[in-house]
Design a protein around this motif. Structure first.
Motif, PDB file in Angstrom:
ATOM      1  N   LYS A 144       0.826  -1.207   0.000  1.00 51.47           N
ATOM      2  CA  LYS A 144       0.000   0.000   0.000  1.00 51.47           C
ATOM      3  C   LYS A 144       0.869   1.269   0.000  1.00 51.47           C
ATOM      4  CE  LYS A 144      -4.007  -2.132   0.188  1.00 51.47           C
ATOM      5  NZ  LYS A 144      -4.893  -2.009   1.317  1.00 51.47           N
ATOM      6  N   TYR A 145       0.181   2.406  -0.106  1.00 51.18           N
ATOM      7  CA  TYR A 145       0.846   3.702  -0.173  1.00 51.18           C
ATOM      8  C   TYR A 145       1.707   3.979   1.055  1.00 51.18           C
ATOM      9  CZ  TYR A 145      -2.591   5.330   3.205  1.00 51.18           C
ATOM     10  OH  TYR A 145      -3.335   5.488   4.335  1.00 51.18           O
ATOM     11  N   ASN A 146       1.363   3.349   2.203  1.00 52.87           N
ATOM     12  CA  ASN A 146       2.132   3.576   3.421  1.00 52.87           C
ATOM     13  C   ASN A 146       3.372   2.686   3.511  1.00 52.87           C
ATOM     14  OD1 ASN A 146       0.926   1.116   3.853  1.00 52.87           O
ATOM     15  ND2 ASN A 146      -0.376   1.806   5.552  1.00 52.87           N
ATOM     16  N   GLY A 147       3.607   1.890   2.450  1.00 52.98           N
ATOM     17  CA  GLY A 147       4.779   1.031   2.416  1.00 52.98           C
ATOM     18  C   GLY A 147       4.598  -0.307   3.097  1.00 52.98           C
ATOM     19  N   LEU A 148       3.419  -0.562   3.685  1.00 59.16           N
ATOM     20  CA  LEU A 148       3.174  -1.803   4.399  1.00 59.16           C
ATOM     21  C   LEU A 148       2.566  -2.856   3.466  1.00 59.16           C
ATOM     22  CD1 LEU A 148       1.719  -0.305   7.712  1.00 59.16           C
ATOM     23  CD2 LEU A 148       4.078  -1.030   7.247  1.00 59.16           C
ATOM     24  N   LEU A 149       2.742  -4.128   3.856  1.00 59.19           N
ATOM     25  CA  LEU A 149       2.241  -5.236   3.055  1.00 59.19           C
ATOM     26  C   LEU A 149       0.926  -5.759   3.625  1.00 59.19           C
ATOM     27  CD1 LEU A 149       5.557  -7.230   2.488  1.00 59.19           C
ATOM     28  CD2 LEU A 149       4.339  -5.839   0.806  1.00 59.19           C
ATOM     29  N   TYR A 150      -0.031  -6.047   2.734  1.00 68.75           N
ATOM     30  CA  TYR A 150      -1.322  -6.571   3.147  1.00 68.75           C
ATOM     31  C   TYR A 150      -1.616  -7.847   2.346  1.00 68.75           C
ATOM     32  CZ  TYR A 150      -2.376  -2.124   5.463  1.00 68.75           C
ATOM     33  OH  TYR A 150      -2.358  -1.015   6.296  1.00 68.75           O
ATOM     34  N   LEU A 151      -2.086  -8.856   3.052  1.00 67.54           N
ATOM     35  CA  LEU A 151      -2.634 -10.028   2.397  1.00 67.54           C
ATOM     36  C   LEU A 151      -4.111  -9.782   2.158  1.00 67.54           C
ATOM     37  CD1 LEU A 151      -2.304 -13.300   1.847  1.00 67.54           C
ATOM     38  CD2 LEU A 151      -3.686 -13.374   3.907  1.00 67.54           C
ATOM     39  N   GLU A 152      -4.572  -9.979   0.925  1.00 67.41           N
ATOM     40  CA  GLU A 152      -5.977  -9.754   0.601  1.00 67.41           C
ATOM     41  C   GLU A 152      -6.573 -10.994  -0.048  1.00 67.41           C
ATOM     42  OE1 GLU A 152      -6.007  -6.330  -1.896  1.00 67.41           O
ATOM     43  OE2 GLU A 152      -5.610  -4.911  -0.253  1.00 67.41           O
ATOM     44  N   THR A 153      -7.747 -11.397   0.444  1.00 68.50           N
ATOM     45  CA  THR A 153      -8.517 -12.467  -0.179  1.00 68.50           C
ATOM     46  C   THR A 153      -9.908 -11.908  -0.471  1.00 68.50           C
ATOM     47  OG1 THR A 153      -9.425 -13.355   1.887  1.00 68.50           O
ATOM     48  CG2 THR A 153      -7.256 -14.153   1.207  1.00 68.50           C
ATOM     49  N   LYS A 154     -10.784 -12.766  -0.966  1.00 67.88           N
ATOM     50  CA  LYS A 154     -12.134 -12.316  -1.318  1.00 67.88           C
ATOM     51  C   LYS A 154     -12.885 -11.774  -0.126  1.00 67.88           C
ATOM     52  CE  LYS A 154     -14.761 -15.572  -2.724  1.00 67.88           C
ATOM     53  NZ  LYS A 154     -15.313 -16.632  -3.615  1.00 67.88           N
ATOM     54  N   GLY A 155     -12.580 -12.288   1.093  1.00 65.33           N
ATOM     55  CA  GLY A 155     -13.362 -11.862   2.251  1.00 65.33           C
ATOM     56  C   GLY A 155     -12.567 -11.356   3.428  1.00 65.33           C
ATOM     57  N   SER A 156     -11.245 -11.148   3.282  1.00 68.80           N
ATOM     58  CA  SER A 156     -10.464 -10.719   4.433  1.00 68.80           C
ATOM     59  C   SER A 156      -9.202  -9.979   3.983  1.00 68.80           C
ATOM     60  CB  SER A 156     -10.078 -11.913   5.313  1.00 68.80           C
ATOM     61  OG  SER A 156      -9.194 -12.770   4.612  1.00 68.80           O
ATOM     62  N   SER A 157      -8.595  -9.286   4.933  1.00 67.04           N
ATOM     63  CA  SER A 157      -7.338  -8.568   4.691  1.00 67.04           C
ATOM     64  C   SER A 157      -6.542  -8.531   5.990  1.00 67.04           C
ATOM     65  CB  SER A 157      -7.625  -7.143   4.201  1.00 67.04           C
ATOM     66  OG  SER A 157      -6.417  -6.423   4.027  1.00 67.04           O
ATOM     67  N   SER A 158      -5.232  -8.794   5.897  1.00 66.38           N
ATOM     68  CA  SER A 158      -4.374  -8.787   7.081  1.00 66.38           C
ATOM     69  C   SER A 158      -3.055  -8.102   6.755  1.00 66.38           C
ATOM     70  CB  SER A 158      -4.106 -10.201   7.585  1.00 66.38           C
ATOM     71  OG  SER A 158      -5.259 -10.765   8.130  1.00 66.38           O
ATOM     72  N   LEU A 159      -2.615  -7.278   7.685  1.00 62.55           N
ATOM     73  CA  LEU A 159      -1.321  -6.600   7.588  1.00 62.55           C
ATOM     74  C   LEU A 159      -0.239  -7.503   8.149  1.00 62.55           C
ATOM     75  CD1 LEU A 159       0.581  -4.041   7.417  1.00 62.55           C
ATOM     76  CD2 LEU A 159      -0.259  -3.489   9.709  1.00 62.55           C
ATOM     77  N   PHE A 160       0.916  -7.548   7.464  1.00 62.97           N
ATOM     78  CA  PHE A 160       2.037  -8.292   8.051  1.00 62.97           C
ATOM     79  C   PHE A 160       3.357  -7.636   7.683  1.00 62.97           C
ATOM     80  CE2 PHE A 160       2.155 -10.005   3.832  1.00 62.97           C
ATOM     81  CZ  PHE A 160       3.404 -10.584   3.643  1.00 62.97           C
TER      82      PHE A 160
END
Length: 216
Positions: A200-216
């Motif tokens: 994302k724009y903030n430089g952080l990584l996100y896992l995205e699926t059809k129904g969820s999202s998690s930052l790691f």
């Protein structure tokens, strides 16, 4: 009408009764077998920090229970709810999802990039699991060092050490990437989902699926 039905039934010969009973029995067995087959679904994701200061992300998969009855989903138009969700019926247990094996592919090329591991209660890591009806299991997906934005598929350091093995940088990923997750189970069944890692724009990584999202 009732007389017609009675006349039709009593007019059948014994052989027709036997054949009809056999066919009805086979159809019943087939329907019972079909509706009780396991069905895996993605039910969420999560993240955490490992002992060797790596961040990781996991997916949770569930073997969905069966449902027999009437179900009407909630309907909304322009945010206005026309009616709530309505359910009337019974749940039942499906068969266990056996020998669940997860593989990850690059979505663009179809290249197989990893055999994923399952996290089992008791701090165990397994290649395959069996998921009972209504139960879930956690699939370990990606990790990265806390001070880097490169990420890699989770593999344990050794049989006795579950800390993530950090591979050479040339086989690590950077930036946004689309993957295809395929989970094979119960010999002939398969779950396939798109998994996206988004920077994302903030430089952080996100896992995205059809129904969820998690930052790691």
């Amino acid at each position: 009408m009732l007389d017609y039905i009675k006349n039709f039934i009593f007019g059948l010969d014994p052989t027709s009764f036997v054949i009809g009973a056999i066919i009805s029995g086979l159809i019943g067995l087939w329907l019972d077998f079909l509706i009780k087959q396991p069905k895996l679904i993605l039910s969420g994701s999560g993240s955490g920090i490992s002992p060797n200061n790596t961040k990781g992300v996991t997916l949770t998969l569930h073997n969905k229970v069966g449902w027999f009855g009437l179900m009407v989903y909630e309907t909304r138009i322009f945010g206005l709810r026309l009616h709530p969700e309505f359910r009337k019926g019974l749940t039942f247990d499906k068969q266990p999802a056996r020998d669940c094996t997860a593989l990850l592919f690059l979505k663009e090329t179809g290249e197989n990039v990893g055999h994923l591991k399952w996290s089992i209660p008791g701090n165990r890591i397994e290649d395959t699991v069996t998921i009972e009806s209504g139960k879930g299991a956690n699939l370990k997906l990606f990790c990265r060092k806390a001070d880097e934005d490169r990420y890699f598929i989770y593999q344990p350091s050794s049989r006795d050490d579950n800390a993530p093995l950090i591979p050479d940088q040339k086989i690590q990923f950077t930036g946004s990437q689309d993957f295809t997750l395929r989970v094979y189970y119960s010999h002939s069944r398969k779950l396939e989902e798109t998994i996206t890692i988004r920077r994302k724009y903030n430089g952080l990584l996100y896992l995205e699926t059809k129904g969820s999202s998690s930052l790691f």
